[in-house]
Design a protein around this motif. Structure first.
Motif, PDB file in Angstrom:
ATOM      1  N   LEU A  39       0.821  -1.207   0.000  1.00 24.10           N
ATOM      2  CA  LEU A  39       0.000   0.000   0.000  1.00 24.10           C
ATOM      3  C   LEU A  39       0.861   1.265   0.000  1.00 24.10           C
ATOM      4  O   LEU A  39       0.527   2.265  -0.644  1.00 24.10           O
ATOM      5  N   LEU A  93       0.280  14.470   2.803  1.00 21.57           N
ATOM      6  CA  LEU A  93      -0.189  13.667   3.937  1.00 21.57           C
ATOM      7  C   LEU A  93       0.857  13.657   5.051  1.00 21.57           C
ATOM      8  O   LEU A  93       0.553  13.903   6.200  1.00 21.57           O
ATOM      9  N   ARG A 106      -2.738  19.386  12.594  1.00 20.70           N
ATOM     10  CA  ARG A 106      -3.600  18.236  12.853  1.00 20.70           C
ATOM     11  C   ARG A 106      -5.050  18.529  12.471  1.00 20.70           C
ATOM     12  O   ARG A 106      -5.770  17.643  12.043  1.00 20.70           O
ATOM     13  N   HIS A 133      -5.553  17.575   9.151  1.00 20.70           N
ATOM     14  CA  HIS A 133      -5.445  16.108   8.971  1.00 20.70           C
ATOM     15  C   HIS A 133      -4.090  15.641   8.457  1.00 20.70           C
ATOM     16  O   HIS A 133      -3.995  14.589   7.822  1.00 20.70           O
ATOM     17  N   PHE A 134      -3.022  16.404   8.707  1.00 16.13           N
ATOM     18  CA  PHE A 134      -1.685  15.923   8.352  1.00 16.13           C
ATOM     19  C   PHE A 134      -1.261  14.812   9.316  1.00 16.13           C
ATOM     20  O   PHE A 134      -1.631  14.838  10.497  1.00 16.13           O
ATOM     21  N   ASP A 135      -0.420  13.911   8.825  1.00 12.63           N
ATOM     22  CA  ASP A 135       0.335  13.009   9.690  1.00 12.63           C
ATOM     23  C   ASP A 135       1.571  13.806  10.132  1.00 12.63           C
ATOM     24  O   ASP A 135       2.388  14.182   9.300  1.00 12.63           O
ATOM     25  N   ARG A 174       2.327  11.553  15.416  1.00 13.29           N
ATOM     26  CA  ARG A 174       2.592  10.110  15.264  1.00 13.29           C
ATOM     27  C   ARG A 174       3.925   9.694  15.860  1.00 13.29           C
ATOM     28  O   ARG A 174       4.034   8.648  16.464  1.00 13.29           O
ATOM     29  N   ARG A 194     -14.541  10.200  13.170  1.00 12.87           N
ATOM     30  CA  ARG A 194     -13.213   9.681  12.838  1.00 12.87           C
ATOM     31  C   ARG A 194     -12.346   9.674  14.098  1.00 12.87           C
ATOM     32  O   ARG A 194     -12.438  10.605  14.903  1.00 12.87           O
ATOM     33  N   SER A 210      -9.532  10.606  16.308  1.00 11.66           N
ATOM     34  CA  SER A 210      -8.788  11.874  16.235  1.00 11.66           C
ATOM     35  C   SER A 210      -7.287  11.653  16.003  1.00 11.66           C
ATOM     36  O   SER A 210      -6.551  12.608  15.774  1.00 11.66           O
ATOM     37  N   ARG A 211      -6.828  10.425  16.075  1.00 12.86           N
ATOM     38  CA  ARG A 211      -5.406  10.147  15.838  1.00 12.86           C
ATOM     39  C   ARG A 211      -5.157   9.617  14.423  1.00 12.86           C
ATOM     40  O   ARG A 211      -4.165   8.951  14.167  1.00 12.86           O
ATOM     41  N   THR A 212      -6.099   9.913  13.532  1.00 11.39           N
ATOM     42  CA  THR A 212      -5.867   9.541  12.131  1.00 11.39           C
ATOM     43  C   THR A 212      -5.399  10.760  11.347  1.00 11.39           C
ATOM     44  O   THR A 212      -5.716  11.899  11.694  1.00 11.39           O
ATOM     45  N   ALA A 213      -4.622  10.480  10.297  1.00 13.95           N
ATOM     46  CA  ALA A 213      -4.271  11.500   9.303  1.00 13.95           C
ATOM     47  C   ALA A 213      -4.855  11.007   7.988  1.00 13.95           C
ATOM     48  O   ALA A 213      -4.869   9.798   7.738  1.00 13.95           O
ATOM     49  N   TRP A 214      -5.347  11.912   7.157  1.00 16.91           N
ATOM     50  CA  TRP A 214      -5.966  11.419   5.927  1.00 16.91           C
ATOM     51  C   TRP A 214      -6.045  12.472   4.828  1.00 16.91           C
ATOM     52  O   TRP A 214      -5.986  13.664   5.087  1.00 16.91           O
ATOM     53  N   ARG A 215      -6.139  11.963   3.619  1.00 16.31           N
ATOM     54  CA  ARG A 215      -6.327  12.786   2.426  1.00 16.31           C
ATOM     55  C   ARG A 215      -7.214  12.020   1.454  1.00 16.31           C
ATOM     56  O   ARG A 215      -7.292  10.788   1.515  1.00 16.31           O
ATOM     57  N   VAL A 237      -7.213   8.022   1.703  1.00 12.74           N
ATOM     58  CA  VAL A 237      -6.060   7.283   2.237  1.00 12.74           C
ATOM     59  C   VAL A 237      -5.943   7.703   3.697  1.00 12.74           C
ATOM     60  O   VAL A 237      -5.844   8.895   3.994  1.00 12.74           O
ATOM     61  N   LEU A 266      -4.221   7.128   7.608  1.00 13.27           N
ATOM     62  CA  LEU A 266      -3.089   6.597   8.368  1.00 13.27           C
ATOM     63  C   LEU A 266      -3.409   6.722   9.857  1.00 13.27           C
ATOM     64  O   LEU A 266      -3.791   7.796  10.322  1.00 13.27           O
ATOM     65  N   ALA A 321      -2.158   6.798  13.636  1.00 10.44           N
ATOM     66  CA  ALA A 321      -0.896   7.093  14.331  1.00 10.44           C
ATOM     67  C   ALA A 321      -0.426   5.918  15.185  1.00 10.44           C
ATOM     68  O   ALA A 321       0.772   5.685  15.320  1.00 10.44           O
ATOM     69  N   GLU A 322      -1.362   5.182  15.762  1.00  9.48           N
ATOM     70  CA  GLU A 322      -1.011   4.093  16.694  1.00  9.48           C
ATOM     71  C   GLU A 322      -0.050   3.082  16.087  1.00  9.48           C
ATOM     72  O   GLU A 322       0.917   2.677  16.705  1.00  9.48           O
ATOM     73  N   LEU A 341      -1.635   2.037   6.831  1.00  8.50           N
ATOM     74  CA  LEU A 341      -2.380   2.773   5.804  1.00  8.50           C
ATOM     75  C   LEU A 341      -3.641   2.001   5.460  1.00  8.50           C
ATOM     76  O   LEU A 341      -3.637   0.771   5.407  1.00  8.50           O
ATOM     77  N   ASN A 342      -4.705   2.723   5.221  1.00  7.57           N
ATOM     78  CA  ASN A 342      -5.957   2.130   4.755  1.00  7.57           C
ATOM     79  C   ASN A 342      -6.446   2.959   3.584  1.00  7.57           C
ATOM     80  O   ASN A 342      -6.300   4.184   3.594  1.00  7.57           O
ATOM     81  N   THR A 343      -7.034   2.315   2.584  1.00  5.92           N
ATOM     82  CA  THR A 343      -7.640   3.078   1.486  1.00  5.92           C
ATOM     83  C   THR A 343      -9.119   2.736   1.408  1.00  5.92           C
ATOM     84  O   THR A 343      -9.527   1.610   1.728  1.00  5.92           O
TER      85      THR A 343
END
Lengths: 369, 96
Positions: free
Chosen positions: A4, A64, A87, A90-92, A116, B8, B10-15, B22, B24, B26-27, B31-33
């Motif tokens: 992925l 991202l 955040r 929605h950035f990592d 993260r 969602r 709150s510890r996710t990042a996404w676009r 996509v 992500l 943090a834990e 990655l997930n799509t």
């Protein structure tokens, strides 16, 4: 690379999305590391509002992965305001720090904000060695205290250790330290020149013999012990139409002064976000487009190098070392040779077989002076 | 069926790239799509929009029968909740 992740990398390259952006928030630092490649300039650093506007632009461009680095990021009084803004977009978010200024409260806040990972620079498990590199007495103890505070708050921590002459014998102790603390660690034997072209840090690089020793350790070099990768005897490569790396394709660097470059390791100023929007620089800067146009086949020596399976050529490294973005990086060639030898291969990097002649060299299109 | 609200993690990042999210976490840095329908649900998972409203949008935008849409959304939400990406609640709330 997991499937992925590879898919995302390829898709972002195809869509011209700056998937990973590294932003230096400040060049100020509370350590004075002997190998540091940063150069402090007289220009003012980006303000809070400028950085927030930049993050808005970069989010719109599709980024991202966002890394905040420096300098020391905790010296920015607005760090948490910027992380919170990032955040919200929605950035990592990942931070690079020496952790000297981390407190339990700051660590807890980073966890709450969803950061993260924090990468912490550590040079030795021996305070005398580490503190000699940072030139700050007591810095190892304080950095490790910061690491533990972050770990206890639930933030992923990684100890990053550049390997140089001063600490190459220490890496096993650092790894043991990281295991004892229950945190990640990583090692990098590549010491780079300064961003202004000053090559003095290169003298700190480990010797080829030391490099081979490090590469023979399977815990540092996962490919150690596996059969040598196949390479055509004549150096013919099957990846001639591929991009050399993500710089300018899906990776980008923005300095504390607002300069946009293809990568933190490639000091080619393509524009400044104080003068024009990020998207304009990313999509239309002539320098960015020139870097983006380069394919493996354009590399005058590396495109026919039999040692390419052992090489992770960095174009920025080549540029900084030789002034030639299209040529080999001598340091990368040395690493490729060492990797080949450790893998039991007899291949020799093309740059070490023959010196490039005037007719095979491409004109130097970028310089760092 | 009682109303539900999705939020969602709150510890996710996404676009969203080309209509596909996509994500992500943090834990574990996984990655997930998501496909287009999943992306519609993900973008609507603001803690305030009722699931019934998301089902309605799916029926309209993807020409799906309500029963089928509801079944698909339930399965999707279960899957993302198990992965720790979505939180389900019985009342609306502001995302943290």
């Amino acid at each position: 690379m997991p499937e992925l992740t590879e898919w995302l990398f390829e898709r972002s390259v195809a869509l011209r999305i700056p998937l990973s952006v590294h932003v230096d928030l400040t060049m100020r630092c509370n350590e004075r590391c002997i190998h540091c490649y940063r150069v402090i300039e007289q220009r003012p650093e980006l303000t809070t509002q400028e950085l927030k506007g930049l993050l808005d632009d970069v989010a719109r461009a599709g980024t991202l992965y966002l890394t905040f680095s420096g300098g020391e990021v905790f010296l920015r009084k607005d760090l948490f305001e910027l992380v919170e803004h990032a955040r919200r977009l929605h950035f990592d978010v990942r931070l690079k720090s020496n952790a000297l200024l981390v407190t339990p409260e700051k660590a807890a806040r980073l966890r709450t904000l969803g950061v993260r990972q924090v990468d912490i620079s550590i040079y030795s498990a021996d305070p005398a060695v580490h503190d000699r590199v940072t030139k700050i007495p007591g810095s190892l103890e304080r950095s490790l205290q910061g690491a533990v505070m972050l770990r206890d708050a639930g933030v992923t921590v990684k100890l990053n250790c550049p390997l140089m002459k001063q600490n190459v014998g220490q890496y096993k102790d650092i790894r043991a330290l990281a295991e004892r603390l229950g945190i990640l660690c990583g090692f990098d034997p590549m010491i780079t020149a300064k961003n202004d072209g000053d090559r003095s840090p290169i003298a700190l690089r480990i010797s080829p013999k030391e490099l081979r020793t490090v590469l023979q350790d399977p815990t540092l070099n996962p490919s150690c012990g596996t059969p040598a990768a196949a390479s055509a005897p004549d150096g013919a490569r099957s990846d001639l139409d591929e991009v050399p790396c993500g710089a300018g394709h899906n990776a980008c660097y923005i300095s504390a002064y607002g300069d946009v470059m293809p990568c933190v390791a490639m000091p080619i100023a393509c524009g400044n976000v104080r003068d024009e929007p990020f998207a304009e620089i990313w999509h239309r800067s002539p320098e960015m487009l020139r870097v983006r146009a380069i394919r493996i086949r354009d590399l005058h020596t590396c495109s026919s190098c039999a040692a390419s399976p052992f090489c992770s050529r960095c174009p920025g490294q080549a540029l900084v070392e030789t002034g030639d973005l299209y040529g080999p990086s001598p340091a990368n060639c040395e690493h490729a040779l060492a990797r080949a030898q450790v893998a039991g291969s007899a291949v020799i990097p093309a740059s070490m077989l023959r010196a490039p002649t005037a007719s095979t060299r491409r004109p130097v299109e970028h310089s760092i002076d | 069926m009682p109303e539900q609200y999705l939020a969602r993690n709150s510890r996710t990042a996404w676009r969203v790239y080309d209509g596909e999210a996509v994500i992500l976490l943090a834990e574990d840095s996984t990655l997930n799509t998501l496909n287009a329908v999943g992306t519609l649900i993900w973008e609507g998972a603001d803690g305030k929009t009722p699931v019934s409203s998301l089902v309605g949008r799916i029926c309209t935008e993807f020409d799906v029968e309500p029963v089928q849409a509801e079944r698909d959304v339930t399965a999707f939400v279960d899957k993302l909740s198990q992965r720790g990406l979505l939180n389900v609640s019985a009342s609306p709330h502001e995302p943290r």
